[in-house]
Design a protein around this motif. Structure first.
Motif, mmCIF file in Angstrom:
data_model
loop_
_atom_site.group_PDB
_atom_site.id
_atom_site.type_symbol
_atom_site.label_atom_id
_atom_site.label_comp_id
_atom_site.label_asym_id
_atom_site.label_seq_id
_atom_site.Cartn_x
_atom_site.Cartn_y
_atom_site.Cartn_z
ATOM 1 N N ALA A 188 1.965 -4.392 -8.584
ATOM 2 C CA ALA A 188 1.732 -3.421 -7.505
ATOM 3 C C ALA A 188 0.921 -4.063 -6.376
ATOM 4 C CB ALA A 188 1.006 -2.198 -8.042
ATOM 5 N N TRP A 189 -0.061 -4.897 -6.733
ATOM 6 C CA TRP A 189 -0.890 -5.563 -5.722
ATOM 7 C C TRP A 189 -0.052 -6.527 -4.884
ATOM 8 C CZ3 TRP A 189 -4.979 -4.664 -3.122
ATOM 9 C CH2 TRP A 189 -5.644 -5.685 -2.443
ATOM 10 N N ASP A 190 0.821 -7.304 -5.540
ATOM 11 C CA ASP A 190 1.697 -8.221 -4.818
ATOM 12 C C ASP A 190 2.616 -7.455 -3.868
ATOM 13 O OD1 ASP A 190 0.559 -10.400 -6.070
ATOM 14 O OD2 ASP A 190 2.171 -10.618 -7.552
ATOM 15 N N SER A 191 3.124 -6.326 -4.326
ATOM 16 C CA SER A 191 3.978 -5.489 -3.490
ATOM 17 C C SER A 191 3.203 -4.948 -2.291
ATOM 18 C CB SER A 191 4.553 -4.333 -4.315
ATOM 19 O OG SER A 191 5.305 -3.475 -3.503
ATOM 20 N N TYR A 192 1.969 -4.522 -2.520
ATOM 21 C CA TYR A 192 1.109 -4.026 -1.448
ATOM 22 C C TYR A 192 0.876 -5.120 -0.406
ATOM 23 C CZ TYR A 192 -3.215 -2.783 0.945
ATOM 24 O OH TYR A 192 -4.168 -2.555 1.891
ATOM 25 N N ASP B 48 1.977 -7.564 4.925
ATOM 26 C CA ASP B 48 2.431 -8.664 5.777
ATOM 27 C C ASP B 48 3.562 -8.227 6.701
ATOM 28 O OD1 ASP B 48 0.596 -10.508 4.872
ATOM 29 O OD2 ASP B 48 1.964 -11.433 3.420
ATOM 30 N N THR B 49 4.484 -7.424 6.198
ATOM 31 C CA THR B 49 5.639 -7.033 7.012
ATOM 32 C C THR B 49 5.284 -5.943 8.020
ATOM 33 O OG1 THR B 49 6.390 -5.395 5.390
ATOM 34 C CG2 THR B 49 7.298 -7.628 5.207
ATOM 35 N N THR B 50 4.227 -5.205 7.800
ATOM 36 C CA THR B 50 3.868 -4.129 8.724
ATOM 37 C C THR B 50 2.669 -4.500 9.581
ATOM 38 O OG1 THR B 50 2.476 -3.066 7.046
ATOM 39 C CG2 THR B 50 4.771 -2.323 7.214
ATOM 40 N N SER B 51 2.177 -5.725 9.445
ATOM 41 C CA SER B 51 1.030 -6.177 10.226
ATOM 42 C C SER B 51 1.387 -6.214 11.700
ATOM 43 C CB SER B 51 0.581 -7.551 9.739
ATOM 44 O OG SER B 51 -0.474 -8.029 10.531
ATOM 45 N N VAL B 52 0.448 -5.746 12.533
ATOM 46 C CA VAL B 52 0.655 -5.762 13.979
ATOM 47 C C VAL B 52 -0.384 -6.684 14.584
ATOM 48 C CG1 VAL B 52 0.635 -4.367 16.077
ATOM 49 C CG2 VAL B 52 1.495 -3.394 13.937
#
Length: 79
Positions: free
Chosen positions: A60-64, A69-73
């Motif tokens: 779950a932590w790796d998924s988080y 990373d993909t939603t970082s602005v």
């Protein structure tokens, strides 16, 4: 904005008066600030607990982290 009356013990009242005098704020403003600070503190504690629980589950932590990373602005400041 309407007001209401709350009861506090004398020690708390004295502490609130001291805080309001030191900041130059009214007693009402000081109580409002104290309530907001408590709300924020409890929210931060809740988030911290939820993150700690998430860290215990490596998948779950790796998924988080991947989602983060993909939603970082970018803030536009280069490093």
């Amino acid at each position: 904005m309407g007001t209401t009356t709350i009861r506090v013990d004398k020690e708390t009242h004295a502490r609130l008066l001291e805080l309001s005098r030191a900041s130059g704020a009214s007693l009402v403003e000081t109580v409002r600030e104290a309530a907001e600070a408590l709300r924020r503190s409890r929210f931060a504690h809740q988030v911290s607990g939820e993150l700690e629980e998430l860290r215990r589950d490596s998948e779950a932590w790796d998924s988080y982290l991947a989602d983060a990373d993909t939603t970082s602005v970018s803030d536009g400041i280069g490093r």
